[in-house]
Design a protein around this motif. Structure first.
Motif, mmCIF file in Angstrom:
data_model
loop_
_atom_site.group_PDB
_atom_site.id
_atom_site.type_symbol
_atom_site.label_atom_id
_atom_site.label_comp_id
_atom_site.label_asym_id
_atom_site.label_seq_id
_atom_site.Cartn_x
_atom_site.Cartn_y
_atom_site.Cartn_z
ATOM 1 N N MET A 17 0.842 -1.186 0.000
ATOM 2 C CA MET A 17 0.000 0.000 0.000
ATOM 3 C C MET A 17 0.889 1.252 0.000
ATOM 4 S SD MET A 17 -3.009 0.968 2.652
ATOM 5 C CE MET A 17 -2.254 2.000 3.874
ATOM 6 N N SER A 18 0.671 2.127 -0.927
ATOM 7 C CA SER A 18 1.485 3.338 -1.004
ATOM 8 C C SER A 18 1.052 4.338 0.065
ATOM 9 C CB SER A 18 1.380 3.958 -2.394
ATOM 10 O OG SER A 18 0.090 4.456 -2.625
ATOM 11 N N TYR A 19 1.940 5.264 0.346
ATOM 12 C CA TYR A 19 1.648 6.332 1.301
ATOM 13 C C TYR A 19 2.418 7.570 0.892
ATOM 14 C CZ TYR A 19 6.087 4.820 3.402
ATOM 15 O OH TYR A 19 7.394 4.487 3.606
ATOM 16 N N ARG A 20 2.063 8.691 1.497
ATOM 17 C CA ARG A 20 2.679 9.964 1.147
ATOM 18 C C ARG A 20 3.501 10.528 2.291
ATOM 19 N NH1 ARG A 20 -1.517 13.266 -2.697
ATOM 20 N NH2 ARG A 20 -1.654 11.611 -4.248
ATOM 21 N N ILE A 21 4.537 11.264 1.890
ATOM 22 C CA ILE A 21 5.413 11.952 2.840
ATOM 23 C C ILE A 21 5.492 13.417 2.423
ATOM 24 C CG2 ILE A 21 7.772 12.174 3.714
ATOM 25 C CD1 ILE A 21 8.132 9.174 3.278
ATOM 26 N N ALA A 22 5.405 14.318 3.398
ATOM 27 C CA ALA A 22 5.611 15.746 3.163
ATOM 28 C C ALA A 22 6.966 16.131 3.747
ATOM 29 C CB ALA A 22 4.510 16.571 3.823
ATOM 30 N N VAL A 23 7.661 17.052 3.053
ATOM 31 C CA VAL A 23 8.982 17.499 3.481
ATOM 32 C C VAL A 23 9.013 19.023 3.462
ATOM 33 C CG1 VAL A 23 11.454 17.456 2.936
ATOM 34 C CG2 VAL A 23 10.058 15.423 2.490
ATOM 35 N N THR A 24 9.651 19.614 4.486
ATOM 36 C CA THR A 24 9.827 21.072 4.504
ATOM 37 C C THR A 24 11.223 21.401 3.982
ATOM 38 O OG1 THR A 24 10.592 21.092 6.807
ATOM 39 C CG2 THR A 24 8.237 21.391 6.435
ATOM 40 N N SER A 25 11.250 22.172 2.890
ATOM 41 C CA SER A 25 12.516 22.537 2.258
ATOM 42 C C SER A 25 12.315 23.804 1.448
ATOM 43 C CB SER A 25 12.982 21.411 1.334
ATOM 44 O OG SER A 25 14.119 21.791 0.595
ATOM 45 N N ASP A 26 13.317 24.670 1.445
ATOM 46 C CA ASP A 26 13.218 25.865 0.612
ATOM 47 C C ASP A 26 14.055 25.759 -0.660
ATOM 48 O OD1 ASP A 26 15.803 26.247 1.518
ATOM 49 O OD2 ASP A 26 15.438 28.214 2.387
ATOM 50 N N ASP A 27 14.832 24.667 -0.787
ATOM 51 C CA ASP A 27 15.666 24.539 -1.977
ATOM 52 C C ASP A 27 15.437 23.237 -2.749
ATOM 53 O OD1 ASP A 27 16.914 22.626 -0.406
ATOM 54 O OD2 ASP A 27 18.842 23.670 -0.303
ATOM 55 N N GLY A 28 14.589 22.356 -2.236
ATOM 56 C CA GLY A 28 14.312 21.093 -2.908
ATOM 57 C C GLY A 28 15.417 20.073 -2.807
ATOM 58 N N LYS A 29 16.467 20.390 -2.048
ATOM 59 C CA LYS A 29 17.599 19.466 -1.897
ATOM 60 C C LYS A 29 17.765 18.972 -0.466
ATOM 61 C CE LYS A 29 20.126 21.649 -5.639
ATOM 62 N NZ LYS A 29 21.307 22.374 -6.047
ATOM 63 N N TYR A 30 17.520 19.856 0.495
ATOM 64 C CA TYR A 30 17.744 19.528 1.909
ATOM 65 C C TYR A 30 16.493 19.791 2.731
ATOM 66 C CZ TYR A 30 22.641 19.412 0.647
ATOM 67 O OH TYR A 30 23.823 19.089 0.050
ATOM 68 N N VAL A 31 16.353 19.017 3.811
ATOM 69 C CA VAL A 31 15.324 19.295 4.802
ATOM 70 C C VAL A 31 15.888 20.454 5.624
ATOM 71 C CG1 VAL A 31 13.980 18.372 6.723
ATOM 72 C CG2 VAL A 31 14.723 16.836 4.872
ATOM 73 N N ASN A 32 15.490 21.658 5.289
ATOM 74 C CA ASN A 32 16.157 22.816 5.883
ATOM 75 C C ASN A 32 15.200 23.900 6.369
ATOM 76 O OD1 ASN A 32 15.302 23.829 3.456
ATOM 77 N ND2 ASN A 32 17.331 24.382 2.706
ATOM 78 N N GLN A 33 13.930 23.545 6.556
ATOM 79 C CA GLN A 33 13.001 24.528 7.085
ATOM 80 C C GLN A 33 12.245 23.986 8.278
ATOM 81 O OE1 GLN A 33 10.712 26.003 3.586
ATOM 82 N NE2 GLN A 33 11.565 27.949 4.272
ATOM 83 N N HIS A 34 12.025 24.859 9.229
ATOM 84 C CA HIS A 34 11.177 24.596 10.390
ATOM 85 C C HIS A 34 9.738 24.571 9.891
ATOM 86 C CE1 HIS A 34 8.985 25.580 14.086
ATOM 87 N NE2 HIS A 34 10.068 25.249 14.767
ATOM 88 N N PHE A 35 8.909 23.738 10.468
ATOM 89 C CA PHE A 35 7.508 23.648 10.063
ATOM 90 C C PHE A 35 6.844 25.024 10.016
ATOM 91 C CE2 PHE A 35 3.061 23.607 11.293
ATOM 92 C CZ PHE A 35 2.521 22.781 10.330
ATOM 93 N N GLY A 36 7.068 25.841 11.025
ATOM 94 C CA GLY A 36 6.412 27.147 11.111
ATOM 95 C C GLY A 36 6.941 28.189 10.149
ATOM 96 N N GLN A 37 8.049 27.892 9.482
ATOM 97 C CA GLN A 37 8.640 28.847 8.552
ATOM 98 C C GLN A 37 8.542 28.410 7.095
ATOM 99 O OE1 GLN A 37 12.544 28.948 10.277
ATOM 100 N NE2 GLN A 37 12.013 30.613 11.662
ATOM 101 N N THR A 38 8.040 27.215 6.860
ATOM 102 C CA THR A 38 8.037 26.703 5.493
ATOM 103 C C THR A 38 7.015 27.433 4.623
ATOM 104 O OG1 THR A 38 8.151 24.681 4.179
ATOM 105 C CG2 THR A 38 6.375 24.806 5.799
#
Length: 110
Positions: A1-22
């Motif tokens: 069964m597939s599932y989804r993941i959300a990621v916070t990033s401002d450059d599309g390369k690194y997880v580099n944003q806080h949830f509240g700032q994304t």
């Protein structure tokens, strides 16, 4: 069964944003074999700069179809809302591909 993941990033390369700032969430679909596909992004109004009530709930409603949220950090209120909605928050400071691989290999969905 597939599932989804959300990621916070401002450059599309690194997880580099806080949830509240994304400014947007990157969405990925994970298949049974562990392979994932980028689906696109969802625009978000950062909650840290908002005076609106229920701002964390509004942001999480944008990603309420995901099973996991990978973010650099998040506060107590968004953490509580994620857990209540069945979204597993994961803190990471890695490249997105590395963070996704780690999550896919080490976390189980309940």
């Amino acid at each position: 069964m597939s599932y989804r993941i959300a990621v916070t990033s401002d450059d599309g390369k690194y997880v580099n944003q806080h949830f509240g700032q994304t400014t947007h969430f990157l969405l990925f679909e994970v298949e049974d074999d562990g392979k994932y596909e980028y689906l696109g992004s969802v625009k978000n109004n950062p909650t840290c700069s908002s005076d609106e009530k229920n701002k964390s709930e509004q942001a999480i409603s944008l990603i309420d179809d995901v099973s996991i949220l990978i973010t650099q950090n998040l506060g107590k209120k968004p953490l509580e809302i994620c857990i209540k909605k069945g979204i597993k928050p994961v803190i990471s400071y890695k490249a997105i591909d590395d963070a996704l691989d780690e999550v896919i290999n080490n976390y189980t969905l309940e």
